[in-house]
Design a protein around this motif. Structure first.
Motif, PDB file in Angstrom:
ATOM      1  N   THR A   1       0.840  -1.199   0.000  1.00 38.49           N
ATOM      2  CA  THR A   1       0.000   0.000   0.000  1.00 38.49           C
ATOM      3  C   THR A   1       0.875   1.248   0.000  1.00 38.49           C
ATOM      4  O   THR A   1       1.906   1.301   0.680  1.00 38.49           O
ATOM      5  CB  THR A   1      -0.913   0.010   1.234  1.00 38.49           C
ATOM      6  OG1 THR A   1      -1.656  -1.213   1.284  1.00 38.49           O
ATOM      7  CG2 THR A   1      -1.883   1.178   1.183  1.00 38.49           C
ATOM      8  N   LEU A   2       0.458   2.264  -0.743  1.00 37.84           N
ATOM      9  CA  LEU A   2       1.171   3.540  -0.789  1.00 37.84           C
ATOM     10  C   LEU A   2       0.474   4.554   0.110  1.00 37.84           C
ATOM     11  O   LEU A   2      -0.762   4.608   0.174  1.00 37.84           O
ATOM     12  CB  LEU A   2       1.224   4.068  -2.233  1.00 37.84           C
ATOM     13  CG  LEU A   2       1.937   3.167  -3.249  1.00 37.84           C
ATOM     14  CD1 LEU A   2       1.877   3.802  -4.635  1.00 37.84           C
ATOM     15  CD2 LEU A   2       3.387   2.930  -2.843  1.00 37.84           C
ATOM     16  N   TYR A   3       1.261   5.361   0.796  1.00 35.86           N
ATOM     17  CA  TYR A   3       0.725   6.384   1.695  1.00 35.86           C
ATOM     18  C   TYR A   3       1.284   7.747   1.267  1.00 35.86           C
ATOM     19  O   TYR A   3       2.389   8.137   1.670  1.00 35.86           O
ATOM     20  CB  TYR A   3       1.124   6.089   3.143  1.00 35.86           C
ATOM     21  CG  TYR A   3       0.742   4.696   3.604  1.00 35.86           C
ATOM     22  CD1 TYR A   3      -0.560   4.412   3.991  1.00 35.86           C
ATOM     23  CD2 TYR A   3       1.691   3.675   3.657  1.00 35.86           C
ATOM     24  CE1 TYR A   3      -0.915   3.144   4.413  1.00 35.86           C
ATOM     25  CE2 TYR A   3       1.349   2.403   4.082  1.00 35.86           C
ATOM     26  CZ  TYR A   3       0.045   2.140   4.454  1.00 35.86           C
ATOM     27  OH  TYR A   3      -0.306   0.889   4.869  1.00 35.86           O
ATOM     28  N   PRO A   4       0.537   8.484   0.443  1.00 34.72           N
ATOM     29  CA  PRO A   4       1.079   9.734  -0.111  1.00 34.72           C
ATOM     30  C   PRO A   4       1.042  10.896   0.883  1.00 34.72           C
ATOM     31  O   PRO A   4       0.050  11.104   1.588  1.00 34.72           O
ATOM     32  CB  PRO A   4       0.125  10.012  -1.286  1.00 34.72           C
ATOM     33  CG  PRO A   4      -1.173   9.386  -0.874  1.00 34.72           C
ATOM     34  CD  PRO A   4      -0.806   8.172  -0.055  1.00 34.72           C
ATOM     35  N   VAL A   5       2.152  11.624   0.957  1.00 32.85           N
ATOM     36  CA  VAL A   5       2.220  12.868   1.719  1.00 32.85           C
ATOM     37  C   VAL A   5       2.420  13.975   0.689  1.00 32.85           C
ATOM     38  O   VAL A   5       3.510  14.177   0.170  1.00 32.85           O
ATOM     39  CB  VAL A   5       3.373  12.848   2.739  1.00 32.85           C
ATOM     40  CG1 VAL A   5       3.427  14.166   3.502  1.00 32.85           C
ATOM     41  CG2 VAL A   5       3.201  11.683   3.705  1.00 32.85           C
ATOM     42  N   SER A   6       1.338  14.693   0.393  1.00 36.69           N
ATOM     43  CA  SER A   6       1.338  15.619  -0.749  1.00 36.69           C
ATOM     44  C   SER A   6       2.110  16.903  -0.480  1.00 36.69           C
ATOM     45  O   SER A   6       2.713  17.470  -1.394  1.00 36.69           O
ATOM     46  CB  SER A   6      -0.108  15.961  -1.143  1.00 36.69           C
ATOM     47  OG  SER A   6      -0.814  16.493  -0.028  1.00 36.69           O
ATOM     48  N   PHE A   7       2.109  17.386   0.770  1.00 34.71           N
ATOM     49  CA  PHE A   7       2.750  18.676   1.043  1.00 34.71           C
ATOM     50  C   PHE A   7       3.532  18.598   2.346  1.00 34.71           C
ATOM     51  O   PHE A   7       3.008  18.166   3.373  1.00 34.71           O
ATOM     52  CB  PHE A   7       1.700  19.788   1.149  1.00 34.71           C
ATOM     53  CG  PHE A   7       2.261  21.103   1.618  1.00 34.71           C
ATOM     54  CD1 PHE A   7       3.143  21.829   0.823  1.00 34.71           C
ATOM     55  CD2 PHE A   7       1.924  21.605   2.873  1.00 34.71           C
ATOM     56  CE1 PHE A   7       3.664  23.033   1.269  1.00 34.71           C
ATOM     57  CE2 PHE A   7       2.444  22.810   3.315  1.00 34.71           C
ATOM     58  CZ  PHE A   7       3.314  23.520   2.512  1.00 34.71           C
ATOM     59  N   VAL A   8       4.800  19.029   2.275  1.00 36.78           N
ATOM     60  CA  VAL A   8       5.658  19.076   3.459  1.00 36.78           C
ATOM     61  C   VAL A   8       6.237  20.482   3.560  1.00 36.78           C
ATOM     62  O   VAL A   8       7.003  20.906   2.684  1.00 36.78           O
ATOM     63  CB  VAL A   8       6.805  18.045   3.380  1.00 36.78           C
ATOM     64  CG1 VAL A   8       7.684  18.147   4.622  1.00 36.78           C
ATOM     65  CG2 VAL A   8       6.248  16.638   3.219  1.00 36.78           C
ATOM     66  N   PRO A   9       5.882  21.247   4.586  1.00 37.66           N
ATOM     67  CA  PRO A   9       6.435  22.598   4.714  1.00 37.66           C
ATOM     68  C   PRO A   9       7.923  22.561   5.033  1.00 37.66           C
ATOM     69  O   PRO A   9       8.441  21.568   5.563  1.00 37.66           O
ATOM     70  CB  PRO A   9       5.634  23.181   5.882  1.00 37.66           C
ATOM     71  CG  PRO A   9       5.200  21.993   6.679  1.00 37.66           C
ATOM     72  CD  PRO A   9       4.983  20.895   5.691  1.00 37.66           C
ATOM     73  N   ALA A  10       8.616  23.645   4.701  1.00 38.57           N
ATOM     74  CA  ALA A  10      10.036  23.743   5.015  1.00 38.57           C
ATOM     75  C   ALA A  10      10.232  23.690   6.527  1.00 38.57           C
ATOM     76  O   ALA A  10       9.424  24.232   7.293  1.00 38.57           O
ATOM     77  CB  ALA A  10      10.611  25.034   4.448  1.00 38.57           C
ATOM     78  N   LEU A  11      11.284  23.022   6.946  1.00 35.08           N
ATOM     79  CA  LEU A  11      11.544  22.862   8.375  1.00 35.08           C
ATOM     80  C   LEU A  11      11.869  24.217   8.998  1.00 35.08           C
ATOM     81  O   LEU A  11      12.736  24.950   8.517  1.00 35.08           O
ATOM     82  CB  LEU A  11      12.714  21.897   8.590  1.00 35.08           C
ATOM     83  CG  LEU A  11      12.914  21.373  10.021  1.00 35.08           C
ATOM     84  CD1 LEU A  11      11.682  20.600  10.483  1.00 35.08           C
ATOM     85  CD2 LEU A  11      14.139  20.478  10.088  1.00 35.08           C
ATOM     86  N   SER A  12      11.152  24.564  10.058  1.00 33.37           N
ATOM     87  CA  SER A  12      11.322  25.835  10.752  1.00 33.37           C
ATOM     88  C   SER A  12      11.333  25.592  12.247  1.00 33.37           C
ATOM     89  O   SER A  12      11.143  24.461  12.717  1.00 33.37           O
ATOM     90  CB  SER A  12      10.175  26.787  10.380  1.00 33.37           C
ATOM     91  OG  SER A  12       8.927  26.236  10.794  1.00 33.37           O
ATOM     92  N   VAL A  13      11.545  26.664  13.006  1.00 37.32           N
ATOM     93  CA  VAL A  13      11.543  26.533  14.464  1.00 37.32           C
ATOM     94  C   VAL A  13      10.179  26.060  14.946  1.00 37.32           C
ATOM     95  O   VAL A  13      10.064  25.169  15.792  1.00 37.32           O
ATOM     96  CB  VAL A  13      11.921  27.873  15.128  1.00 37.32           C
ATOM     97  CG1 VAL A  13      11.786  27.766  16.648  1.00 37.32           C
ATOM     98  CG2 VAL A  13      13.335  28.271  14.759  1.00 37.32           C
TER      99      VAL A  13
END
Length: 590
Positions: free
Chosen positions: A210-222
């Motif tokens: 099974t595939l588990y899509p993560v469509s959006f990942v914000p830039a790593l911030s504090v």
């Protein structure tokens, strides 16, 4: 490059190459067997799920099905009922080859659990099939204890990596799961080889994951870093609660239901009643559809509680299967629920929970991080890594595997628990400490045990000392002197043997060595203490004289042993008095 450099360089690489070549066919066989077993498992669980969802009335038969599983293990599988914990115990202390019946029993038991509506996973089954099949190579290949341990670890890696389609995570899981805070690098090549072969074999059978899509990942911030840490704390606490709840259910079931075959009957009745009372099957089986939904949209914030309770009752009462896929369910739905209060996307938090709760419950943060990278990509993997590490720390010395040992404590305050299994830690914490010192005699034994006729033999040598190689094969795969002499003592019928771990000291004509880091110094002293009849000890020395050229030997006979034991006892009493005084002084200051 000088001539001397060539002489010292190439022989080492030759030995390493020969050792690697020795493992390639073994690991290939392990991977083929584990990958094929995982393929059969996944295909059977897909079939069981489809049948159950098409004919939901079959859930009414979960209790009778549990009785059948209980009878199967009572009459045919009592020696393998410990499952994953048996695998870990045999890996820690190799003794007897795991019976081959573990494989068909766990496959059949897991299939019945899923077909009739139990809430369980598949990782436990994959680990047991991979390791038990791998262990069957012990006799035909005449593997010694060290090699058998590595083969078992390779079987764990191959089973885990193939069943989830994450060969990197599977390889590291086999290295990481044995002991908290320690990695067994002596098995790194076999574990990687077996895990990747297992994954390739499973795909060759046409089985897909099974595939588990993560469509959006914000830039790593504090803010993102702090949110990931907060989520990790929640994941760790839930992981700890799941492990403790499942073990508590199992303990209560064993205490109040003496007949093992009736425990899953009671669990089956509870699960069946809950399914029809709630009017949904989303909390039974693997729960893959709900996991997928948690990556696509908001799900009910109580879904993780439902899966938590259903799985604890199912596994705690004796049904077969794994804990990890339910942990994926609990983690992904919990992460999805946290998206309502944390400023991160629901899909990302679901991915973080997917591996974060698993990291806390299995105490495998590195394998969990690699799994996140393999399943969700490197960007989501960064957030998942933070959540997994924090979850691992916050779950404490608890976990789903009772036989897992504490190699390096998670915090200094619990360093005394290092070397213990999680089961032993639980018992020690639950039992009030008694003052047993006054019940011991001068030899450190309980009163009434006569030791006067015994002799003590002590052997002092460097921890890096190797046994003398008497064949070309031993030169390729050298063995530590301490472990070799310990096994020799057992074979010679020595009554008692202890290989002491020391933190510092020095041997004759050597410098002082202290063990203050992860890697002990080469010349750190080691002491093998043997207690037994003097004739047996003399026979032991004669048989192993070729290996004792650099060993200092001391005999303590009769009164010598008595006086030395009395001195050690006096030192122990003084240390306890000092410790008690310090505790009293600190409590007074508070």
């Amino acid at each position: 490059m000088s001539k001397n450099t060539l002489r010292t360089f190439f022989p080492e690489q030759t030995r390493l190459l020969l050792d690697l070549i020795r493992w390639v066919p073994l690991c290939a066989l392990v991977g083929i067997m584990a990958g094929s077993a995982s393929a059969l498992l996944l295909a059977s669980l897909t079939f069981a799920t489809n049948v159950r969802e098409a004919h939901r009335w079959i859930i009414l038969l979960l209790a009778p099905a549990g009785w059948i599983v209980g009878l199967l293990y009572k009459h045919f599988g009592s020696s393998v009922e410990a499952g994953n914990n048996l695998i870990l115990e045999e890996t820690h202390d190799p003794r007897a080859v795991i019976p081959i019946r573990m494989t068909p029993l766990i496959l059949l038991g897991t299939f019945i659990t899923h077909l009739f509506g139990g809430s369980a996973g598949r990782e436990g089954t994959a680990i047991q099939t991979g390791a038990s099949l791998a262990d069957q190579l012990t006799r035909p290949f005449r593997l010694n204890a060290r090699d058998r341990r590595i083969v078992l670890m390779a079987g764990i890696s191959a089973g885990f990596g193939s069943v989830f389609g994450t060969p990197l995570a599977g390889a590291v899981f086999g290295l990481e799961v044995l002991a908290i805070g320690r990695l067994s690098y002596d098995a790194i090549a076999p574990c990687f080889l077996a895990s990747f072969v297992g994954d390739l074999v499973l795909h060759a059978w046409g089985v897909k994951h099974t595939l588990y899509p993560v469509s959006f990942v914000p830039a790593l911030s504090v803010g993102g870093l702090l949110s990931a840490m907060v989520a990790g704390v929640v994941f760790g606490l839930v992981a700890m609660a799941f492990a403790k709840t499942t073990h508590t259910v199992s303990h209560v079931a064993r205490r109040f239901i003496s007949h093992s075959e009736l425990r899953p009957v009671v669990g089956g009745l509870l699960v069946t009643a809950a399914v029809f009372a709630l009017g949904t099957t989303k909390y039974i089986g693997l729960g893959i559809p709900t996991i997928v939904d948690s990556f696509k949209s908001l799900v009910a914030p109580w879904d993780f509680v439902g899966k938590f309770l259903f799985t604890s009752v199912t596994l705690g009462t004796g049904f077969k299967g794994g804990e990890v896929t339910p942990l994926f369910y609990i983690g992904s739905t919990l992460g999805n629920a946290l998206s309502r209060i944390l400023p991160l996307p629901p899909a990302l938090l679901a991915a973080m929970g997917f591996v974060g709760v698993f990291a806390g419950a299995a105490n495998t943060p590195i394998a969990s991080t690699l799994m996140a990278v393999e399943l969700f990509g490197p960007e989501a993997g960064a957030y998942a890594a933070i959540a997994s590490v924090v979850s691992y720390l916050c779950s404490g010395h608890s976990g789903i595997y009772h036989a897992q040992r504490i190699g390096k404590s998670k915090h200094v305050a619990a360093s005394a628990e290092e070397g213990m299994s999680l089961a032993l830690v639980t018992r020690v914490r639950a039992t009030a400490s008694d003052d047993l010192l006054h019940n011991l005699n001068q030899f450190g034994y309980y009163e009434g045990i006569d030791m006067n006729h015994l002799t003590v033999l002590r052997l002092y040598f460097s921890a890096s000392e190797m046994r003398r190689a008497d064949s070309w094969w031993k030169r390729i795969s050298p063995e530590g002197l301490g472990g070799y002499l310990l096994r020799q003592a057992k074979e010679h019928g020595i009554e008692q043997a202890l290989l002491h771990r020391v933190i510092g000291g020095f041997l004759k004509n050597q410098d002082l060595a202290m063990d203050t880091g992860e890697i002990p110094p080469v010349h750190l002293p080691q002491c093998l203490e043997l207690v037994g009849e003097e004739e047996d000890l003399q026979s032991f020395l004669k048989h192993n004289r070729d290996h004792l050229a650099k060993v200092r030997i001391i005999f303590l006979r009769g009164e010598e042993a008595k006086y030395e034991a009395a001195i050690e006892r006096e030192e122990l009493e003084t240390a306890l008095d000092i410790e008690g005084a310090e505790e009293f002084r600190s409590s007074s200051e508070d």
